[in-house]
Write a protein that holds these residues in place. Structure first.
Motif, PDB file in Angstrom:
ATOM      1  N   VAL A   9       0.862  -1.182   0.000  1.00  0.00           N
ATOM      2  CA  VAL A   9       0.000   0.000   0.000  1.00  0.00           C
ATOM      3  C   VAL A   9       0.897   1.230   0.000  1.00  0.00           C
ATOM      4  O   VAL A   9       1.734   1.402   0.895  1.00  0.00           O
ATOM      5  CB  VAL A   9      -0.932   0.022   1.225  1.00  0.00           C
ATOM      6  CG1 VAL A   9      -1.759   1.310   1.243  1.00  0.00           C
ATOM      7  CG2 VAL A   9      -1.840  -1.203   1.226  1.00  0.00           C
ATOM      8  N   ALA A  10       0.734   2.064  -1.011  1.00  0.00           N
ATOM      9  CA  ALA A  10       1.575   3.248  -1.156  1.00  0.00           C
ATOM     10  C   ALA A  10       0.744   4.517  -0.996  1.00  0.00           C
ATOM     11  O   ALA A  10      -0.287   4.680  -1.653  1.00  0.00           O
ATOM     12  CB  ALA A  10       2.265   3.247  -2.517  1.00  0.00           C
ATOM     13  N   LEU A  11       1.202   5.404  -0.139  1.00  0.00           N
ATOM     14  CA  LEU A  11       0.535   6.684   0.102  1.00  0.00           C
ATOM     15  C   LEU A  11       1.398   7.802  -0.481  1.00  0.00           C
ATOM     16  O   LEU A  11       2.589   7.903  -0.172  1.00  0.00           O
ATOM     17  CB  LEU A  11       0.347   6.901   1.602  1.00  0.00           C
ATOM     18  CG  LEU A  11      -0.070   8.299   2.064  1.00  0.00           C
ATOM     19  CD1 LEU A  11      -1.505   8.577   1.644  1.00  0.00           C
ATOM     20  CD2 LEU A  11       0.075   8.443   3.567  1.00  0.00           C
ATOM     21  N   VAL A  12       0.799   8.641  -1.314  1.00  0.00           N
ATOM     22  CA  VAL A  12       1.520   9.749  -1.941  1.00  0.00           C
ATOM     23  C   VAL A  12       0.800  11.057  -1.617  1.00  0.00           C
ATOM     24  O   VAL A  12      -0.380  11.213  -1.933  1.00  0.00           O
ATOM     25  CB  VAL A  12       1.600   9.584  -3.472  1.00  0.00           C
ATOM     26  CG1 VAL A  12       2.415  10.719  -4.091  1.00  0.00           C
ATOM     27  CG2 VAL A  12       2.184   8.221  -3.844  1.00  0.00           C
ATOM     28  N   THR A  13       1.501  11.994  -0.986  1.00  0.00           N
ATOM     29  CA  THR A  13       0.892  13.303  -0.743  1.00  0.00           C
ATOM     30  C   THR A  13       1.145  14.207  -1.945  1.00  0.00           C
ATOM     31  O   THR A  13       2.159  14.085  -2.622  1.00  0.00           O
ATOM     32  CB  THR A  13       1.453  13.957   0.537  1.00  0.00           C
ATOM     33  OG1 THR A  13       2.835  14.318   0.332  1.00  0.00           O
ATOM     34  CG2 THR A  13       1.340  13.024   1.724  1.00  0.00           C
ATOM     35  N   GLY A  14       0.201  15.102  -2.211  1.00  0.00           N
ATOM     36  CA  GLY A  14       0.331  15.951  -3.385  1.00  0.00           C
ATOM     37  C   GLY A  14       0.385  15.134  -4.657  1.00  0.00           C
ATOM     38  O   GLY A  14       1.099  15.481  -5.602  1.00  0.00           O
ATOM     39  N   GLY A  20       4.027  14.029  -8.220  1.00  0.00           N
ATOM     40  CA  GLY A  20       3.236  13.159  -7.352  1.00  0.00           C
ATOM     41  C   GLY A  20       2.329  12.231  -8.131  1.00  0.00           C
ATOM     42  O   GLY A  20       2.187  11.047  -7.802  1.00  0.00           O
ATOM     43  N   LYS A  21       1.723  12.741  -9.184  1.00  0.00           N
ATOM     44  CA  LYS A  21       0.842  11.926 -10.021  1.00  0.00           C
ATOM     45  C   LYS A  21       1.631  10.828 -10.720  1.00  0.00           C
ATOM     46  O   LYS A  21       1.171   9.678 -10.805  1.00  0.00           O
ATOM     47  CB  LYS A  21       0.142  12.816 -11.041  1.00  0.00           C
ATOM     48  CG  LYS A  21      -0.781  12.081 -11.996  1.00  0.00           C
ATOM     49  CD  LYS A  21      -1.395  13.052 -12.974  1.00  0.00           C
ATOM     50  CE  LYS A  21      -2.201  12.351 -14.041  1.00  0.00           C
ATOM     51  NZ  LYS A  21      -2.776  13.312 -15.019  1.00  0.00           N
ATOM     52  N   ALA A  35      -2.930   5.304  -2.302  1.00  0.00           N
ATOM     53  CA  ALA A  35      -3.704   6.349  -1.638  1.00  0.00           C
ATOM     54  C   ALA A  35      -3.078   7.697  -1.967  1.00  0.00           C
ATOM     55  O   ALA A  35      -1.854   7.852  -1.912  1.00  0.00           O
ATOM     56  CB  ALA A  35      -3.716   6.130  -0.126  1.00  0.00           C
ATOM     57  N   ILE A  36      -3.909   8.663  -2.323  1.00  0.00           N
ATOM     58  CA  ILE A  36      -3.428  10.004  -2.654  1.00  0.00           C
ATOM     59  C   ILE A  36      -4.114  11.024  -1.750  1.00  0.00           C
ATOM     60  O   ILE A  36      -5.343  11.074  -1.674  1.00  0.00           O
ATOM     61  CB  ILE A  36      -3.711  10.358  -4.124  1.00  0.00           C
ATOM     62  CG1 ILE A  36      -3.026   9.371  -5.067  1.00  0.00           C
ATOM     63  CG2 ILE A  36      -3.264  11.790  -4.429  1.00  0.00           C
ATOM     64  CD1 ILE A  36      -3.376   9.583  -6.531  1.00  0.00           C
ATOM     65  N   LEU A  37      -3.308  11.840  -1.085  1.00  0.00           N
ATOM     66  CA  LEU A  37      -3.829  12.959  -0.297  1.00  0.00           C
ATOM     67  C   LEU A  37      -3.443  14.245  -1.010  1.00  0.00           C
ATOM     68  O   LEU A  37      -2.300  14.410  -1.449  1.00  0.00           O
ATOM     69  CB  LEU A  37      -3.231  12.975   1.117  1.00  0.00           C
ATOM     70  CG  LEU A  37      -3.376  11.711   1.968  1.00  0.00           C
ATOM     71  CD1 LEU A  37      -2.846  11.977   3.374  1.00  0.00           C
ATOM     72  CD2 LEU A  37      -4.808  11.230   2.016  1.00  0.00           C
ATOM     73  N   GLY A  91       3.929  19.936  -1.943  1.00  0.00           N
ATOM     74  CA  GLY A  91       4.788  21.106  -1.866  1.00  0.00           C
ATOM     75  C   GLY A  91       4.182  22.322  -2.540  1.00  0.00           C
ATOM     76  O   GLY A  91       3.269  22.215  -3.362  1.00  0.00           O
ATOM     77  N   VAL A  92       4.698  23.486  -2.179  1.00  0.00           N
ATOM     78  CA  VAL A  92       4.281  24.750  -2.786  1.00  0.00           C
ATOM     79  C   VAL A  92       5.524  25.616  -2.978  1.00  0.00           C
ATOM     80  O   VAL A  92       6.563  25.370  -2.361  1.00  0.00           O
ATOM     81  CB  VAL A  92       3.265  25.513  -1.914  1.00  0.00           C
ATOM     82  CG1 VAL A  92       1.975  24.741  -1.760  1.00  0.00           C
ATOM     83  CG2 VAL A  92       3.868  25.829  -0.542  1.00  0.00           C
TER      84      VAL A  92
END
Length: 252
Positions: A9-14, A20-21, A35-37, A91-92
């Motif tokens: 299970v991989a979680l990627v933020t942004g 990120g995509k 999972a994407i947040l 990130g921003v």
């Protein structure tokens, strides 16, 4: 479809756009449940449609808010039964020269990159410790070495490298590795914003960047996804606390 991350299970933020995509897509293609947040609800809906054939969880969540992060990661665990890989990519940028940079410009970048990564790593490590296994990958940048107009961003990305090495020491004995990928010039929405900020076209920015890249091309999000996959691989268990510059040459 590959099998490298089958059962993980991989979680990627942004993870709704850009780097990120690309990371989320690679994990999905290689068999992981993903999972994407992200804070961008519209982009999340778009990536959900694009990856609809895979096992995917998406949630609008702000990584700066620890409670939102904890609730989201708990939902990921309840949905998929595990949290094996975490990629801190959210990130921003708020670029400006030091004398023009506002307190808000500084704090926003610090919060998203550093506090956000801290919140996600802290929440996820509990599940990883119980499982005796985990991979944490932070997305740093060549800007960590210093970059004009990015006092905030460069400082945050350098801080991520310190966080990476510290977590590697603390969590390594528990079966959890922590590493970082530091991209050079990558063609993304963020670099397009940079071109706009400095008053040139994106094509001009790409052309100027190529002069300092030995391989003779600019980077693509997939280049970073491939580097992340190396650190995330179960077979990379002896690689810990490392910063991998992915910049098309030996000098970041």
């Amino acid at each position: 479809m590959g099998e490298r991350f089958r059962g993980k299970v991989a979680l990627v933020t942004g993870g709704s756009r850009g780097i990120g995509k690309a990371i989320a897509k690679l994990f999905a293609l290689e068999g992981a449940r993903v999972a994407i947040l992200d804070v961008n609800e519209k982009a999340l809906l778009e990536v959900s449609e694009e990856l609809s054939e895979y096992e995917l969880y998406t949630k609008v969540a702000n990584v700066v808010e620890s409670q939102e992060v904890e609730e989201a990661i708990n939902e990921v665990f309840e949905t998929f039964g595990s949290v094996d890989i975490v990629v801190n990519n959210a990130g921003v940028i708020r670029d400006n020269l030091l004398f023009k940079m506002t307190d808000t410009d500084w704090q926003t970048v610090m919060d998203v990159h550093l506090k956000g990564s801290f919140n996600v790593a802290k929440a996820a490590q509990g599940y990883m410790v119980k499982n005796g296994y985990g991979r944490i990958i932070n997305i740093s940048s060549t800007s960590a070495l210093g970059n004009r107009g990015q006092a905030n961003y460069a400082t945050a990305k350098a801080g991520l490298q310190g966080l990476t090495k510290t977590l590697a020491i603390e969590l390594g004995p528990l079966g959890i590795t922590t590493n970082a990928v530091a991209p050079g010039f990558i063609e993304t929405e963020m670099t397009r914003e940079t071109a706009k900020r400095i008053g040139i076209t994106f094509e001009q920015l790409v052309e100027a960047s190529l002069q300092g890249i030995p391989v003779g091309r600019s980077g693509q999000p997939e280049d970073i996804a491939n580097a992340v996959a190396f650190f995330a691989d179960e077979r990379s268990s002896f690689v810990n606390g490392q910063i991998l510059y992915v910049a098309g040459g030996p000098k970041a």
